[in-house]
Design a protein around this motif. Structure first.
Motif, PDB file in Angstrom:
ATOM      1  N   VAL A 112       4.161   7.608   2.720  1.00 37.27           N
ATOM      2  CA  VAL A 112       3.147   6.610   2.405  1.00 37.27           C
ATOM      3  C   VAL A 112       3.657   5.676   1.308  1.00 37.27           C
ATOM      4  O   VAL A 112       3.506   4.456   1.377  1.00 37.27           O
ATOM      5  CB  VAL A 112       1.838   7.300   1.962  1.00 37.27           C
ATOM      6  N   ALA A 167       0.637   4.200   7.927  1.00 37.02           N
ATOM      7  CA  ALA A 167       0.891   5.181   6.877  1.00 37.02           C
ATOM      8  C   ALA A 167      -0.411   5.602   6.201  1.00 37.02           C
ATOM      9  O   ALA A 167      -0.646   6.789   5.957  1.00 37.02           O
ATOM     10  CB  ALA A 167       1.868   4.613   5.847  1.00 37.02           C
ATOM     11  N   TYR A 193      -2.037   9.333   6.340  1.00 37.52           N
ATOM     12  CA  TYR A 193      -2.321  10.082   5.116  1.00 37.52           C
ATOM     13  C   TYR A 193      -3.748  10.601   5.126  1.00 37.52           C
ATOM     14  O   TYR A 193      -4.000  11.763   4.797  1.00 37.52           O
ATOM     15  CB  TYR A 193      -2.088   9.212   3.882  1.00 37.52           C
TER      16      TYR A 193
END
Lengths: 345, 354
Positions: A324, B182, B186
């Protein structure tokens, strides 16, 4: 870009000042990497000081601190390995395709590895990171080859084609992955933990099982350095200089696939390291691929470890996965690169 | 449809259905025939959606059920299960098809579609953030809407040339999509498994458990946008000849483009807010419409009908294919659309467009 603007087929250290500059960049790079290594074992949900690290290394620390710091060794080692793999793979791919956007993640290799791993867990009962590694590899290889075949159909391999082909293949594979995982809670569970891309929660076995692939890929990359330099002059010139463009290209693709499959299998798909590092390195050391590969091997681990440390600090006591963090660092870089793209098509 | 045909025959020898001086919808014989065939196919697919399977309404009873004679199980299936879902699918598919046609016409770029510029992933990320940070206070669909708009804005700004340059558009879209993905991954990681799998289904675009509220929402958007689309259809048609010609012919290309992009965003956002980011309908429907008729122009109506047909078919597959149980419809459109995009790209490359 500053030192050399043309591709030198043989001469890296032709100029003395260039060599001195590169040496200082090398020392600086290694120093920053050492800092990142220290930070990686120091920071976490329970932070320690630099003195503690020194104590542990000299064997003089108290056992609790030693346990905390040593528990961070595997993820640090994995960070180094994965960072090196991704960055060198990116450098190779950008050199082979002469495409500044080439990146293992954008070229469908991640999707291939993911699809393969999901298949293995869902239908063949594969568990454990070593088994995962063995499944990720063929998936990544097949996807990598497929994207190159699609991307180069009907003529030369253009700037955008490979990326598009990668996007297409990724879309189809993602559909497959979702189809398999959504109906199977167990597979979904292990997939969602894997796909986010994290260094934590993995042990030395993972490191050891991907090491041979990473090492093989890295050695091939080093061997190919001079060939890639020749390739940068264009296929016709390269051939007239006695190089074999097709062989260099195939070897580069193979090594890049090995490296990115190793990284992906070990720590999950991590975007943008392979894309961003080669650009930074090219600015720092110029266009010689031998230097680019060597410096990527330092810059990649540094970036990945730094991102991992940031991810451990920002959401304490929780963690933000390294994948991330790299996406958040990498995407703005890509968008800036887009603004600088030349040409209307 | 009969009124359209009559208008086409009497009022407009040049192939436009005109209404006063401002409205001129391009209507050609081949388009009308194609649209009729597509409507018939859609009706067939809709019938199949209502009648097939264990809970299906028997074909013989369908006409009666639709005219208000449904009882017991049939009434439940028609009014609560498949009826609203089908109506949502029709509206969402049409909205996406129309949105894609507007986008592709404005950008003069077959890839200039909401999917490619990261709208879907933006919607997914928005939904994920809302689901994680503000559960029970903000509806997930609102988060999807905000995420989609933000992603699009980001791509628009970062290309530096708006939506015009295909290469920049695609690369910027991929970059924005990567961040959004992303974030979504998450959140899916950080949530409880059950919630996570619900969210994972939503971010792929799903039509299961849709109610009449959703149906009225998307159809209101569609009905509001349709007349405006008709208003700018002719100007878009001219715009496809290039800005200079369009300006020379007295249609203001920049105003037309802005209007078309705004309409496309409204339509797409409406679709996302009821069904989540369904992949590739907006990209493929205009392309298919164009290939079916082989005439130039933005094909707004045809794209809308094609979009509706595609989504109803995909949803039929999602409901009835025995291979995978209860998959979100977005997964089917992603697989089929991905394959089609691959075909499209290789074609464009052969012609040397990209």
């Amino acid at each position: 870009m500053a030192t050399t603007t043309h591709a030198p087929p043989s001469g890296a250290g032709t100029s003395r000042t260039g060599a001195a500059r590169r040496a200082s960049i090398l020392i600086l790079g290694l120093a920053v990497l050492a800092l990142a290594l220290c930070a990686s074992v120091m920071y976490g949900s329970r932070s320690t000081s630099f003195g503690d690290v020194v104590d542990v290394l000299s064997g003089a620390a108290d056992p609790n601190i030693t346990t905390i710091i040593e528990s961070r060794y595997p993820r640090t080692a994995l960070g180094v390995l994965a960072g090196l793999c991704l960055a060198v793979a990116g450098t190779l791919m950008q050199g082979v395709s002469r495409n500044p956007l080439a990146d293992p993640g954008l070229l469908g290799i991640n999707a291939g590895a993911s699809a393969s791993i999901v298949t293995a867990t869902a239908f063949f009962g594969a568990t454990g990171s070593t088994a995962t590694m063995w499944w990720a590899l063929p998936g990544a290889l097949i996807a990598g080859v497929l994207v190159h075949v699609i991307g180069s159909s009907g003529g030369s391999t253009g700037l955008v084609r490979l990326v598009l082909a990668g996007a297409v293949l990724s879309a189809v594979l993602m559909a497959y992955i979702q189809a398999v995982t959504l109906g199977r809670p167990k597979v979904f569970d292990s997939y969602r933990y894997w796909v986010v891309g994290a260094l934590g929660g993995r042990d030395f076995d993972v490191f050891m099982s991907v090491l041979p692939f990473a090492a093989t890929g890295f050695v091939i990359a080093l061997v190919l350095g001079p060939g890639l330099n020749t390739l940068a002059l264009g296929d016709a010139t390269a051939a007239s200089l006695g190089a074999h463009p097709a062989r260099v290209r195939a070897g580069g693709l193979f090594a890049a696939t090995l490296l990115s499959a190793a990284a992906t299998a070990a720590v999950g798909p991590i975007a943008f390291v392979g894309l961003a590092v080669p650009h930074v390195v090219r600015v720092l050391v110029g266009v010689d691929f031998r230097l680019q590969i060597a410096f990527s091997a330092i810059a990649g681990p540094t970036l990945l470890l730094a991102a991992d440390v940031v991810g451990r600090i920002v959401l304490r006591p929780q963690e933000l996965m390294v994948g991330v963090v790299t996406a958040f660092i990498g995407a703005p870089a890509l968008l800036i690169a887009v603004r600088r793209m030349r040409g209307s098509a | 449809m009969t009124a359209d045909q009559a208008g086409f025959r009497t009022a407009s020898p040049r192939g436009f259905l005109t209404l006063g001086r401002t409205v001129a919808v391009p209507v050609r014989r081949v388009s009308v025939v194609t649209a009729l065939v597509l409507v018939l196919l859609t009706a067939g697919a809709a019938t199949a959606t209502l009648t097939l399977g264990r809970l299906g309404i028997p074909l013989a009873d369908l006409a009666g059920a639709l005219t208000g004679g449904a009882e017991g199980k049939d009434a439940f299936v028609l009014e609560r299960l498949r009826g609203p879902r089908l109506v949502v699918a029709l509206g969402t598919g049409a909205a996406l098809g129309l949105s894609g046609a507007l986008f592709q016409s404005v950008t003069r770029n077959p890839l200039g579609s909401p999917d490619v510029i990261g709208l879907g992933s933006g919607a997914g990320a928005g939904a994920a953030i809302v689901a994680l940070m503000l559960p029970d206070t903000v509806p997930v669909s609102l988060g999807a809407l905000a995420g989609a708009l933000l992603a699009m804005l980001l791509v628009y700004v970062s290309t530096g040339t708006g939506f015009r340059n295909p290469a920049r558009l695609v690369v910027a879209g991929i970059g924005v999509a990567a961040v959004c993905t992303a974030i979504t991954q998450y959140v899916v990681y950080a949530m409880e498994r059950d919630q996570a799998s619900v969210l994972a289904a939503y971010v792929n675009g799903s039509l299961s458990a849709r109610a009449w509220d959703d149906a009225s929402a998307i159809w209101l958007v569609l009905l509001a946008a349709a007349p405006l689309c008709a208003l700018i259809a002719r100007r878009l048609d001219i715009g496809e000849m290039g800005d200079d010609i369009a300006a020379g012919l007295g249609s203001e290309p920049q105003k037309t483009k802005t209007a078309a992009v705004l309409l496309a965003i409204v339509l797409c956002a409406g679709a996302v807010s009821v069904a989540g980011p369904i992949a590739f309908i907006a990209l493929t429907a205009p392309q298919i419409a164009k290939r079916l008729t082989r005439v130039s122009g933005p094909h707004l109506l045809l794209s809308a009908v094609t979009g509706a047909l595609l989504l109803v078919l995909a949803d039929l597959a999602a409901q009835q294919l025995p291979l995978f149980d209860n998959l979100p419809v977005g997964i089917y459109t992603m697989a089929i659309g991905g394959a089609y995009l691959g075909y499209l790209l290789t074609r464009e490359w052969r012609r040397g467009v990209l």
